[in-house]
Design a protein around this motif. Sequence first.
Motif, mmCIF file in Angstrom:
data_model
loop_
_atom_site.group_PDB
_atom_site.id
_atom_site.type_symbol
_atom_site.label_atom_id
_atom_site.label_comp_id
_atom_site.label_asym_id
_atom_site.label_seq_id
_atom_site.Cartn_x
_atom_site.Cartn_y
_atom_site.Cartn_z
ATOM 1 N N ALA A 185 0.816 -1.213 0.000
ATOM 2 C CA ALA A 185 0.000 0.000 0.000
ATOM 3 C C ALA A 185 0.850 1.263 0.000
ATOM 4 O O ALA A 185 0.419 2.300 -0.508
ATOM 5 C CB ALA A 185 -0.937 0.001 1.211
ATOM 6 N N LEU A 186 2.092 1.208 0.552
ATOM 7 C CA LEU A 186 2.963 2.382 0.581
ATOM 8 C C LEU A 186 3.336 2.836 -0.831
ATOM 9 O O LEU A 186 3.755 3.969 -1.039
ATOM 10 C CB LEU A 186 4.239 2.091 1.386
ATOM 11 C CG LEU A 186 4.061 1.862 2.878
ATOM 12 C CD1 LEU A 186 5.353 1.410 3.518
ATOM 13 C CD2 LEU A 186 3.574 3.133 3.549
ATOM 14 N N GLY A 187 3.177 1.944 -1.811
ATOM 15 C CA GLY A 187 3.469 2.307 -3.201
ATOM 16 C C GLY A 187 2.511 3.346 -3.746
ATOM 17 O O GLY A 187 2.859 4.091 -4.676
ATOM 18 N N VAL A 188 1.298 3.422 -3.170
ATOM 19 C CA VAL A 188 0.301 4.383 -3.672
ATOM 20 C C VAL A 188 0.700 5.832 -3.349
ATOM 21 O O VAL A 188 0.779 6.662 -4.258
ATOM 22 C CB VAL A 188 -1.110 4.029 -3.153
ATOM 23 C CG1 VAL A 188 -2.118 5.079 -3.560
ATOM 24 C CG2 VAL A 188 -1.531 2.663 -3.671
ATOM 25 N N PRO A 189 0.988 6.184 -2.036
ATOM 26 C CA PRO A 189 1.480 7.546 -1.799
ATOM 27 C C PRO A 189 2.791 7.840 -2.522
ATOM 28 O O PRO A 189 3.024 8.979 -2.924
ATOM 29 C CB PRO A 189 1.665 7.612 -0.280
ATOM 30 C CG PRO A 189 1.450 6.256 0.234
ATOM 31 C CD PRO A 189 0.736 5.468 -0.790
ATOM 32 N N LEU A 190 3.613 6.822 -2.695
ATOM 33 C CA LEU A 190 4.869 7.014 -3.423
ATOM 34 C C LEU A 190 4.581 7.493 -4.854
ATOM 35 O O LEU A 190 5.234 8.406 -5.367
ATOM 36 C CB LEU A 190 5.653 5.702 -3.457
ATOM 37 C CG LEU A 190 7.170 5.827 -3.596
ATOM 38 C CD1 LEU A 190 7.770 6.595 -2.438
ATOM 39 C CD2 LEU A 190 7.805 4.447 -3.683
#
Lengths: 121, 240
Positions: free
Chosen positions: B87-92
């Motif tokens: 999920a951290l890939g989305v804000p990234l």
Amino acid sequence: MVLLRGFLVLVVFFLLGEALRVLVGLPISGGVLGMVMVTATLMLRGRVSDQLAEASRGLISVLVLLISPGVVGVFFIADRFAGHWFSVAVALVAGTLLSSVTTLWLMKKTAGDRTRGHSHD
Amino acid sequence: MTEFNGRMQELLLVWTAGPMLSIALTLAAFMAANWLFAKVGRPLWMPPVLMAAVILAAAVAASGIGYETYQQGARWLTVLLGPATVALGVPLYQQMHHIRALWRPILCTLPLAASLAAVYAVGIAWLMDAPLSILASLAPKSVTAPIAMGIAEQLGGSVALTLGGLLITGVLASVFVDWGAKWMKISDDRMVGFALGLNGHAIGTARAFEISPTAGAFASLGMGLTGVFTALFLPFVFPF
């Protein structure tokens, strides 16, 4: 349903990351590989769906909840590191102080070069 | 009375047969920590994750179910760290325009600063004769938790010690970056935010959002980039 669809996308990318880790033999966790694959896919598509954005926001907001069972372990296995607590403490305090100051110094130096017109872009 | 005690024993066995007691304890500790954190004025040195861990440890010790049994049940929650990392890939992705706009200073600072965040601590512990498993546990100390746990496992460290070090590092970085910025007369929120995320991962990022939204955005960026960089390179360079 909206949340579930986004969650399914995240779980599928996690499984793909695990597949890449095992099949190629990379020393990187499947979650990290899945994260890189999600970012790359979104960059290719050029947009992020509401379902995926919503599910990822939800999971990130409960990160503390997911981490806390692991942190609790430190209170229960403390005796295993009894002889090394002092070196661990010094390494954490001094190391974090040094790296925080170094990062600020590097950022100031490189951004300062920009404002003085030394950069070529 | 003995019959009642027997019933209580039986109840504890039934409760701990499934994961529900562990899940209830963890959820309750998380909510109590959030409530308490707001109640005492959101102090820098006592972030919610530390409060939650202390409350949870006390609850596990008091309930008498034992740490091993608790951890077995809590696995139902901790397996979600896998998709949470993804999920951290989305804000990234959502921060990508910031990376493009400031790619030079970020690119110059990131590899050296992220490497040093690991090297300083590992070097100091090594000089003080700490064993290999401790060095491996300390190496990912500035990386956000789900990534750090994966790295520690890959290097042969202890996940519990890594998480403990992570927690202490996050709290210390929040304080030290504030001091350093004052001392070096840095008032640019982008630099302070990036330094908070790079050194203090999620805890530093939470602190950065208190300074300003810009600082928060750059902290998320620093946290994400440090996580990817460290995860990609540490397993290859860790010398053992």
